[in-house]
Design an enzyme around this catalytic site. Structure first.
Site, mmCIF file in Angstrom:
data_model
loop_
_atom_site.group_PDB
_atom_site.id
_atom_site.type_symbol
_atom_site.label_atom_id
_atom_site.label_comp_id
_atom_site.label_asym_id
_atom_site.label_seq_id
_atom_site.Cartn_x
_atom_site.Cartn_y
_atom_site.Cartn_z
ATOM 1 N N ARG A 177 6.735 -4.236 0.436
ATOM 2 C CA ARG A 177 6.932 -3.183 -0.086
ATOM 3 C C ARG A 177 9.429 -2.707 -0.178
ATOM 4 O O ARG A 177 9.165 -2.541 0.957
ATOM 5 C CB ARG A 177 5.831 -1.942 -0.798
ATOM 6 C CG ARG A 177 4.981 -2.110 -0.946
ATOM 7 C CD ARG A 177 5.263 -2.716 -2.579
ATOM 8 N NE ARG A 177 3.867 -3.124 -3.642
ATOM 9 C CZ ARG A 177 3.578 -4.076 -3.712
ATOM 10 N NH1 ARG A 177 3.666 -4.671 -3.321
ATOM 11 N NH2 ARG A 177 2.074 -3.991 -4.670
ATOM 12 N N HIS A 231 10.898 -9.495 -6.568
ATOM 13 C CA HIS A 231 9.125 -9.476 -6.069
ATOM 14 C C HIS A 231 8.448 -9.720 -6.926
ATOM 15 O O HIS A 231 7.570 -9.855 -7.696
ATOM 16 C CB HIS A 231 9.101 -8.180 -6.637
ATOM 17 C CG HIS A 231 8.433 -7.423 -5.925
ATOM 18 N ND1 HIS A 231 8.037 -6.168 -6.083
ATOM 19 C CD2 HIS A 231 6.465 -7.684 -5.549
ATOM 20 C CE1 HIS A 231 6.336 -5.409 -5.699
ATOM 21 N NE2 HIS A 231 5.747 -6.848 -5.543
#
Ligand code: NDP
Ligand code: OXD
Length: 314
Positions: A229, A277
């Site tokens: 993350r 991502h």
């Protein structure tokens, strides 16, 4: 059974269509189309808007459409029902591909060969250490980290991994807890972050951690790979570490702010490799099939699997 599906930041259309195709006899609603809140049994979320699941008196569980669940905790009105995270072989394999790809990209110095190709330079004499001479340290030995570590070891890398509690994996040097972290960092040339974002892990990829990485890498300096993350990393510290020679290079799939702002110097940094991502993208068909199976099992009275521990935050 009525299912509420709430998606932000991804195109919701393919998800809704696939869910309707998989469950033609069920009512599928969205936060915009919901009429009877008491009819909703299950909710599916990717970054749902805060409050979207409040006031659902018969809600039995919330399913995350991704492996990470930090997005659920942004909602201060999150109902007190089981939270189920995504565990799926497709997601796992995609993540391992990304980790192997980027480990090899740095190990085999592909960015330099890209540059040499651009310059039409033929230079066979660049040193190429064997994979066994490269020490990879994987932060997080969960579903994703353990698989990536195993696949890196198969290629021949010297692999270690770190977790909160003790884990044992054949062929992987396993470390855990705070003491274990420093010991692993001291033997790490390529650091792979596959941790969940929790209050404990937020910001841990910072200057102080980078300074603990091995200084005798055959690659000329430590390399950071983060597909966990963006909140794990302090981007100003990554840039400073690259400038100061504390890090040699980085591959980043996740960012403090996503999409990565146009003004971020990471975009144009010659030693940073970026993906948007999507190291392990959730695909509607596989993810929704897994959720539909879980709902069917739950309706038969079986316990939910992969339930998040709210206290741990993952
Ligand atoms: P798991 O829950 O299976 O594994 C998490 C691992 O991290 C476990 O080994 C756990 O330790 C360890 N961990 C958690 N907190 C700490 C801590 N404070 N100190 C040390 N170790 C810790 O998660 P997954 O492997 O399925 O997924 C990991 C993350 O990957 C997700 O949370 C998500 O953020 C990210 N992800 C990113 C994607 C992308 O496309 N970029 C796609 C999918 C996921 P222990 O084993 O002791 O519990
Ligand atoms: C996930 C993600 O958590 O795609 O699955 O980031």
């Amino acid at each position: 059974v009525t299912i509420l599906i709430a998606i932000n930041d991804w195109d919701p259309q393919p998800w809704r269509e696939r869910l309707r195709a998989l469950l033609p006899d069920r009512a599928i609603v969205t936060p915009e189309t919901i009429v009877d809140r008491s009819a909703v049994d299950y909710a599916l979320s990717w970054r749902h808007g805060p409050g979207a699941f409040a006031g659902l008196p018969n809600l039995k569980a919330i399913f995350s459409l991704g492996a990470g669940v930090d997005h659920l905790f942004h909602d201060s009105e999150l109902p007190d029902v089981p939270l189920v995270r995504m565990v799926d072989t497709d997601l796992r394999d995609r993540m391992s591909e990304w980790v192997v790809l980027h480990s090899l990209l740095h190990h085999r110095q592909q960015r330099m060969y890209d540059w040499q190709q651009d310059q039409q330079i033929w230079d066979e004499d660049v040193e190429q250490p064997a994979a066994a001479e490269i020490r990879v340290g994987v932060l997080g030995l969960g579903v994703l980290g353990a698989d990536a570590a195993r696949k890196l070891a198969l290629i021949g890398f010297d692999v270690a991994g770190w977790s909160r509690t003790r884990r044992d994996h054949d062929g992987i040097a396993c470390f855990h807890g705070e003491d274990g972290l420093d010991a692993m960092l001291a033997r790490t040339d390529i650091l792979v972050a596959l941790l969940p974002l929790t209050p404990q892990t937020r910001g841990m990829l910072n200057s102080s951690l980078f300074a603990k990485l091995a200084r005798d890498s055959r690659l000329g300096g430590p390399i950071l790979l983060n597909a966990g993350r963006g909140g794990l990393q302090v981007e100003a510290d990554i840039l400073a570490a690259l400038e100061g020679g504390v890090l040699k290079a980085a591959s980043l799939d996740v960012f403090e702010v996503e999409p990565l702002p146009e003004a971020s110097p990471l975009w144009r940094h010659p030693r940073v490799t970026i993906s948007p991502h999507n190291a392990a993208i959730s695909t509607p068909d596989t993810i929704l099939r897994a959720i539909v199976d879980q709902i069917a099992a739950h309706e038969r009275g079986e316990p939910l699997r992969h339930v998040v521990d709210r206290k741990r935050g993952y």
